[in-house]
Design a protein around this motif. Structure first.
Motif, PDB file in Angstrom:
ATOM      1  N   VAL A  76       8.303-108.271 113.446  1.00  0.00           N
ATOM      2  CA  VAL A  76       8.645-106.895 113.817  1.00  0.00           C
ATOM      3  C   VAL A  76       9.876-106.893 114.723  1.00  0.00           C
ATOM      4  O   VAL A  76      10.774-106.068 114.556  1.00  0.00           O
ATOM      5  N   GLU A  77       9.922-107.826 115.670  1.00  0.00           N
ATOM      6  CA  GLU A  77      11.088-107.916 116.568  1.00  0.00           C
ATOM      7  C   GLU A  77      12.364-108.179 115.781  1.00  0.00           C
ATOM      8  O   GLU A  77      13.391-107.523 116.013  1.00  0.00           O
ATOM      9  N   ALA A  78      12.321-109.123 114.848  1.00  0.00           N
ATOM     10  CA  ALA A  78      13.508-109.433 114.041  1.00  0.00           C
ATOM     11  C   ALA A  78      13.949-108.210 113.249  1.00  0.00           C
ATOM     12  O   ALA A  78      15.137-107.871 113.210  1.00  0.00           O
ATOM     13  N   GLN A  79      12.992-107.533 112.626  1.00  0.00           N
ATOM     14  CA  GLN A  79      13.324-106.344 111.838  1.00  0.00           C
ATOM     15  C   GLN A  79      13.887-105.232 112.712  1.00  0.00           C
ATOM     16  O   GLN A  79      14.826-104.540 112.318  1.00  0.00           O
ATOM     17  N   ALA A  80      13.323-105.054 113.903  1.00  0.00           N
ATOM     18  CA  ALA A  80      13.821-104.024 114.818  1.00  0.00           C
ATOM     19  C   ALA A  80      15.286-104.264 115.167  1.00  0.00           C
ATOM     20  O   ALA A  80      16.029-103.324 115.427  1.00  0.00           O
ATOM     21  N   CYS A  81      15.690-105.524 115.131  1.00  0.00           N
ATOM     22  CA  CYS A  81      17.088-105.885 115.416  1.00  0.00           C
ATOM     23  C   CYS A  81      17.959-105.824 114.165  1.00  0.00           C
ATOM     24  O   CYS A  81      19.137-106.205 114.196  1.00  0.00           O
ATOM     25  N   GLY A  82      17.407-105.367 113.042  1.00  0.00           N
ATOM     26  CA  GLY A  82      18.181-105.203 111.822  1.00  0.00           C
ATOM     27  C   GLY A  82      18.304-106.461 110.988  1.00  0.00           C
ATOM     28  O   GLY A  82      19.216-106.577 110.164  1.00  0.00           O
ATOM     29  N   THR A  83      17.374-107.382 111.152  1.00  0.00           N
ATOM     30  CA  THR A  83      17.421-108.640 110.410  1.00  0.00           C
ATOM     31  C   THR A  83      16.340-108.662 109.338  1.00  0.00           C
ATOM     32  O   THR A  83      15.157-108.520 109.653  1.00  0.00           O
ATOM     33  N   PRO A  84      16.741-108.835 108.069  1.00  0.00           N
ATOM     34  CA  PRO A  84      15.731-108.959 107.017  1.00  0.00           C
ATOM     35  C   PRO A  84      14.895-110.221 107.236  1.00  0.00           C
ATOM     36  O   PRO A  84      15.400-111.232 107.726  1.00  0.00           O
ATOM     37  N   VAL A  85      13.631-110.161 106.853  1.00  0.00           N
ATOM     38  CA  VAL A  85      12.698-111.260 107.090  1.00  0.00           C
ATOM     39  C   VAL A  85      12.195-111.806 105.752  1.00  0.00           C
ATOM     40  O   VAL A  85      11.906-111.048 104.835  1.00  0.00           O
ATOM     41  N   ILE A  86      12.107-113.121 105.689  1.00  0.00           N
ATOM     42  CA  ILE A  86      11.409-113.785 104.589  1.00  0.00           C
ATOM     43  C   ILE A  86      10.245-114.516 105.237  1.00  0.00           C
ATOM     44  O   ILE A  86      10.445-115.389 106.084  1.00  0.00           O
ATOM     45  N   ALA A  87       9.035-114.130 104.861  1.00  0.00           N
ATOM     46  CA  ALA A  87       7.848-114.708 105.484  1.00  0.00           C
ATOM     47  C   ALA A  87       6.753-114.899 104.447  1.00  0.00           C
ATOM     48  O   ALA A  87       6.725-114.213 103.423  1.00  0.00           O
ATOM     49  N   THR A  88       5.854-115.804 104.744  1.00  0.00           N
ATOM     50  CA  THR A  88       4.742-116.064 103.841  1.00  0.00           C
ATOM     51  C   THR A  88       3.757-114.892 103.857  1.00  0.00           C
ATOM     52  O   THR A  88       3.557-114.246 104.870  1.00  0.00           O
ATOM     53  N   LYS A  98       7.855-104.757 104.392  1.00  0.00           N
ATOM     54  CA  LYS A  98       7.799-104.030 103.122  1.00  0.00           C
ATOM     55  C   LYS A  98       8.558-104.881 102.110  1.00  0.00           C
ATOM     56  O   LYS A  98       9.781-104.954 102.132  1.00  0.00           O
ATOM     57  N   HIS A  99       7.796-105.554 101.240  1.00  0.00           N
ATOM     58  CA  HIS A  99       8.359-106.491 100.266  1.00  0.00           C
ATOM     59  C   HIS A  99       9.471-105.844  99.440  1.00  0.00           C
ATOM     60  O   HIS A  99       9.304-104.746  98.911  1.00  0.00           O
ATOM     61  N   GLU A 100      10.599-106.514  99.392  1.00  0.00           N
ATOM     62  CA  GLU A 100      11.799-106.111  98.656  1.00  0.00           C
ATOM     63  C   GLU A 100      12.488-104.884  99.251  1.00  0.00           C
ATOM     64  O   GLU A 100      13.432-104.367  98.671  1.00  0.00           O
ATOM     65  N   ILE A 101      12.032-104.424 100.413  1.00  0.00           N
ATOM     66  CA  ILE A 101      12.671-103.286 101.077  1.00  0.00           C
ATOM     67  C   ILE A 101      13.192-103.702 102.453  1.00  0.00           C
ATOM     68  O   ILE A 101      14.337-103.435 102.797  1.00  0.00           O
ATOM     69  N   GLU A 129      22.435-106.310 103.745  1.00  0.00           N
ATOM     70  CA  GLU A 129      22.747-105.195 104.642  1.00  0.00           C
ATOM     71  C   GLU A 129      21.736-104.059 104.484  1.00  0.00           C
ATOM     72  O   GLU A 129      21.251-103.504 105.468  1.00  0.00           O
ATOM     73  N   SER A 130      21.394-103.735 103.252  1.00  0.00           N
ATOM     74  CA  SER A 130      20.427-102.669 102.982  1.00  0.00           C
ATOM     75  C   SER A 130      19.053-103.020 103.555  1.00  0.00           C
ATOM     76  O   SER A 130      18.414-102.185 104.218  1.00  0.00           O
ATOM     77  N   MET A 131      18.616-104.245 103.325  1.00  0.00           N
ATOM     78  CA  MET A 131      17.317-104.666 103.869  1.00  0.00           C
ATOM     79  C   MET A 131      17.333-104.659 105.393  1.00  0.00           C
ATOM     80  O   MET A 131      16.336-104.288 106.017  1.00  0.00           O
ATOM     81  N   GLY A 132      18.453-105.050 105.994  1.00  0.00           N
ATOM     82  CA  GLY A 132      18.553-105.039 107.452  1.00  0.00           C
ATOM     83  C   GLY A 132      18.411-103.634 108.018  1.00  0.00           C
ATOM     84  O   GLY A 132      17.683-103.417 108.994  1.00  0.00           O
ATOM     85  N   LYS A 133      19.086-102.678 107.393  1.00  0.00           N
ATOM     86  CA  LYS A 133      18.970-101.281 107.844  1.00  0.00           C
ATOM     87  C   LYS A 133      17.548-100.759 107.641  1.00  0.00           C
ATOM     88  O   LYS A 133      16.980-100.113 108.520  1.00  0.00           O
ATOM     89  N   ASN A 134      16.976-101.043 106.473  1.00  0.00           N
ATOM     90  CA  ASN A 134      15.602-100.620 106.201  1.00  0.00           C
ATOM     91  C   ASN A 134      14.624-101.257 107.184  1.00  0.00           C
ATOM     92  O   ASN A 134      13.673-100.612 107.634  1.00  0.00           O
ATOM     93  N   ALA A 135      14.857-102.527 107.503  1.00  0.00           N
ATOM     94  CA  ALA A 135      13.972-103.255 108.422  1.00  0.00           C
ATOM     95  C   ALA A 135      13.973-102.602 109.796  1.00  0.00           C
ATOM     96  O   ALA A 135      12.920-102.385 110.397  1.00  0.00           O
ATOM     97  N   SER A 136      15.157-102.277 110.279  1.00  0.00           N
ATOM     98  CA  SER A 136      15.274-101.650 111.598  1.00  0.00           C
ATOM     99  C   SER A 136      14.561-100.299 111.620  1.00  0.00           C
ATOM    100  O   SER A 136      13.781-100.011 112.535  1.00  0.00           O
ATOM    101  N   GLN A 137      14.791 -99.484 110.617  1.00  0.00           N
ATOM    102  CA  GLN A 137      14.148 -98.168 110.543  1.00  0.00           C
ATOM    103  C   GLN A 137      12.631 -98.301 110.431  1.00  0.00           C
ATOM    104  O   GLN A 137      11.878 -97.579 111.096  1.00  0.00           O
ATOM    105  N   PHE A 138      12.163 -99.220 109.604  1.00  0.00           N
ATOM    106  CA  PHE A 138      10.728 -99.428 109.402  1.00  0.00           C
ATOM    107  C   PHE A 138      10.057 -99.892 110.697  1.00  0.00           C
ATOM    108  O   PHE A 138       9.005 -99.373 111.081  1.00  0.00           O
TER     109      PHE A 138
END
Length: 164
Positions: A76-88, A98-101, A129-138
């Motif tokens: 959640v912290e990484a996404q809040a900073c606008g970084t897309p995450v790949i996790a198990t 949100k997978h693929e978002i 870039e799109s995933m990073g923006k979506n991650a931050s908003q999510f």
């Protein structure tokens, strides 16, 4: 499950040999490792939330390969900073991505799956870039302080109403 990440990096180093790649592993003893032309820099633990946020913001991708996870606050912290995450896709992790978002969920202990998702993101700047923006908003919409307080209050209210 660092071995899954390390094997995934080995696969990525072969598939993206024309790209200069640097992976940072925080929370270890300062050292350096080369896998092909890919560098892994191990850095000691970071105590400062501000410095940690700078690492998240500087990263193109955040990798997380757990075999078990109850929630995944760092995701959640990484996404809040606008970084897309790949996790198990284990435990509570699917609730935080949100997978693929906002990033990708990969199969546990499957370096090939993780590597394919790393390559997909690193080969497509628009997607990253799109995933990073979506991650931050999510992250902000679902895990911000106001949202968490409202969720706790709602939960406590539900418990109290059951006792009546």
């Amino acid at each position: 499950d660092y071995s899954t990440i390390q094997k995934a990096i080995e696969l990525v180093s072969v598939q993206l040999k024309d790209k200069k790649l640097l992976f940072i592993a925080l929370g270890d003893i300062d050292s350096r490792q080369m896998i092909g032309d890919v560098e892994i820099r191990y850095l000691s633990h970071v105590n400062s939330p501000e410095v940690m946020a700078q690492y998240y913001q500087a990263a193109d991708i955040y990798l997380h390969a757990s075999k078990a996870e109850s929630f995944g606050l760092v995701l959640v912290e990484a996404q809040a900073c606008g970084t897309p995450v790949i996790a198990t896709s284990v435990g509570g992790i699917p609730d935080t991505i949100k997978h693929e978002i906002t990033g990708f969920l990969s199969q546990p202990e499957d370096p090939e799956d993780m590597a394919s998702k790393i390559v997909q993101l690193l080969s497509n700047n628009d997607l990253m870039e799109s995933m990073g923006k979506n991650a931050s908003q999510f992250a902000k919409a679902n895990f911000g302080v106001d949202q968490m307080i409202a969720s706790y209050l709602s939960f406590y209210q539900e418990i109290l109403s059951e006792k009546e």
